[in-house]
Design an enzyme around this catalytic site. Structure first.
Site, mmCIF file in Angstrom:
data_model
loop_
_atom_site.group_PDB
_atom_site.id
_atom_site.type_symbol
_atom_site.label_atom_id
_atom_site.label_comp_id
_atom_site.label_asym_id
_atom_site.label_seq_id
_atom_site.Cartn_x
_atom_site.Cartn_y
_atom_site.Cartn_z
ATOM 1 N N LYS A 1 3.356 4.490 8.566
ATOM 2 C CA LYS A 1 2.103 3.813 9.253
ATOM 3 C C LYS A 1 2.296 4.139 10.845
ATOM 4 C CE LYS A 1 0.951 0.574 5.739
ATOM 5 N NZ LYS A 1 2.227 0.735 4.626
HETATM 6 O O1 LIG Z 1 -0.060 2.041 3.423
HETATM 7 C C1 LIG Z 1 0.303 1.634 2.436
HETATM 8 O O2 LIG Z 1 0.691 2.042 1.369
HETATM 9 C C2 LIG Z 1 -0.272 0.033 2.205
HETATM 10 C C3 LIG Z 1 -1.356 -0.338 2.542
HETATM 11 C C4 LIG Z 1 -1.872 -1.694 2.223
HETATM 12 O O3 LIG Z 1 -2.780 -1.853 2.500
HETATM 13 N N1 LIG Z 1 -1.226 -2.414 1.249
HETATM 14 C C5 LIG Z 1 0.112 -2.110 0.843
HETATM 15 O O4 LIG Z 1 0.575 -2.876 -0.023
HETATM 16 N N2 LIG Z 1 0.437 -0.734 1.238
HETATM 17 C C6 LIG Z 1 1.984 -0.626 1.112
HETATM 18 O O5 LIG Z 1 1.809 -0.317 -0.486
HETATM 19 C C7 LIG Z 1 3.135 -0.854 -1.100
HETATM 20 C C8 LIG Z 1 2.734 -1.867 -2.059
HETATM 21 O O6 LIG Z 1 3.936 -2.380 -2.838
HETATM 22 P P1 LIG Z 1 3.761 -3.295 -3.902
HETATM 23 O O7 LIG Z 1 2.787 -4.372 -3.785
HETATM 24 O O8 LIG Z 1 5.113 -3.525 -4.364
HETATM 25 O O9 LIG Z 1 3.038 -2.604 -5.261
HETATM 26 C C9 LIG Z 1 4.055 -1.167 0.063
HETATM 27 O O10 LIG Z 1 4.796 -0.144 0.319
HETATM 28 C C10 LIG Z 1 3.060 -1.605 1.163
HETATM 29 O O11 LIG Z 1 3.572 -1.464 2.579
#
Ligand SMILES: O=C(O)c1cc(=O)[nH]c(=O)n1[C@@H]1O[C@H](COP(=O)(O)O)[C@@H](O)[C@H]1O
Length: 270
Positions: free
Chosen positions: A96
């Site tokens: 990011k």
């Molecule tokens: O850019 C991302 O990957 C991201 C964007 C977003 O809107 N929401 C989001 O959860 N993420 C990332 O996606 C992953 C989600 O993880 P879990 O919720 O454990 O499946 C994490 O690494 C977050 O930082």
């Protein structure tokens, strides 16, 4: 990796799953802490057990930076292991980033040249000249935040500006940037009802969709309006897969969780 190569992998594996390697030393099986590099040992086991079920891995850089130099070393070993052993996998550095032009160029070099990732996530807040330095890299992809999965997405991203929500401006405006063909966008799985509108603006772009699993997003709902003629979706789950178990068979248990999603994806693709 080109978009066509990614699409070919999706069709071959019948999967558009991205597994998030968000490694927290408090959550991995305790016996791994005896290893010289517990993060890499964990990632290697997860990757070896799940690579046939997914097309992408997404290490979130925060989980490596948090452990300082050791964490960066684990990240470097992980991306090198993927590139050497599973070159068909699409790799995402979830960093990011985004800053004034010359700084963005250095961020791009860090993730595309030093650590050889296929893509990096970028925040759009600083605009065109903060994103174009990433887009300048051939066969690399810049995944820009559009509508994120968290509650705070409603603080700014859905606010109306000139009769249109901010995230729609992000999508529309970025389409005219130099090398915009290298753009993908992040749209949270928790925002499934927005995919119809999003596809009107970016019908063919790949969307990285985090938020299934731990955040409660629904795969079927996302696919209903999110699929494009090129599939166009990479659906990420991190905690929901990698922390399936703390026992020595943790990687097999993670593979079972990945398989559950892959089976649903195969059904959608058929
Ligand atoms: O850019 C991302 O990957 C991201 C964007 C977003 O809107 N929401 C989001 O959860 N993420 C990332 O996606 C992953 C989600 O993880 P879990 O919720 O454990 O499946 C994490 O690494 C977050 O930082």
């Amino acid at each position: 990796m080109t978009t066509q190569e990614l699409v070919a992998q999706i069709q071959k594996k019948k999967s558009f799953l991205c597994i998030g390697l968000d490694v927290d030393l408090d959550k991995i099986p305790p016996y791994l802490l005896k290893e010289e590099d517990p993060i890499f040992a964990f990632n290697k086991a997860i990757i070896d057990a799940t690579h046939h079920l997914c097309v992408s891995y997404k290490p979130n850089i925060a989980f490596y930076e948090a452990y300082g130099l050791k964490g960066w070393k684990s990240l470097e070993k992980t991306i090198n292991y993927l590139n050497e052993n599973y070159p068909e996998i699409f790799t995402i550095a979830d960093a990011k980033r985004g800053d004034i032009g010359n700084t963005s160029t250095m961020y791009a070099k860090a993730f595309f040249k030093d650590l050889v990732f296929d893509s990096v996530t970028v925040a759009p807040y600083m605009g065109k000249d903060s994103v174009e330095p990433f887009l300048a890299f051939k066969d690399k992809h810049t995944i820009m935040l559009a509508l994120t999965s968290n509650e705070g997405a409603f603080d700014f991203q859905t606010k109306q500006i000139d009769d249109k929500e901010l995230y729609k401006h992000v999508l529309e405006t970025s389409k005219s940037w130099k090398n915009a063909k290298n753009l993908m966008y992040v749209v949270g799985a928790t925002k499934a009802e927005y995919f119809k509108e999003i596809r009107k603006i970016v019908p063919d772009s790949f969307l990285l969709v985090p938020g299934v699993g731990a955040q409660g997003g629904n795969l079927q709902e996302v696919c209903k309006y999110g699929l494009s003629k090129n599939i166009g979706l990479l659906i990420n789950s991190s905690r929901g897969i990698i922390y399936a178990s703390k026992e020595p068979n943790f990687a097999e248990e993670a593979a079972k969780k990945a398989l559950e999603l892959q089976v649903q994806m195969a059904a959608v693709l058929n």
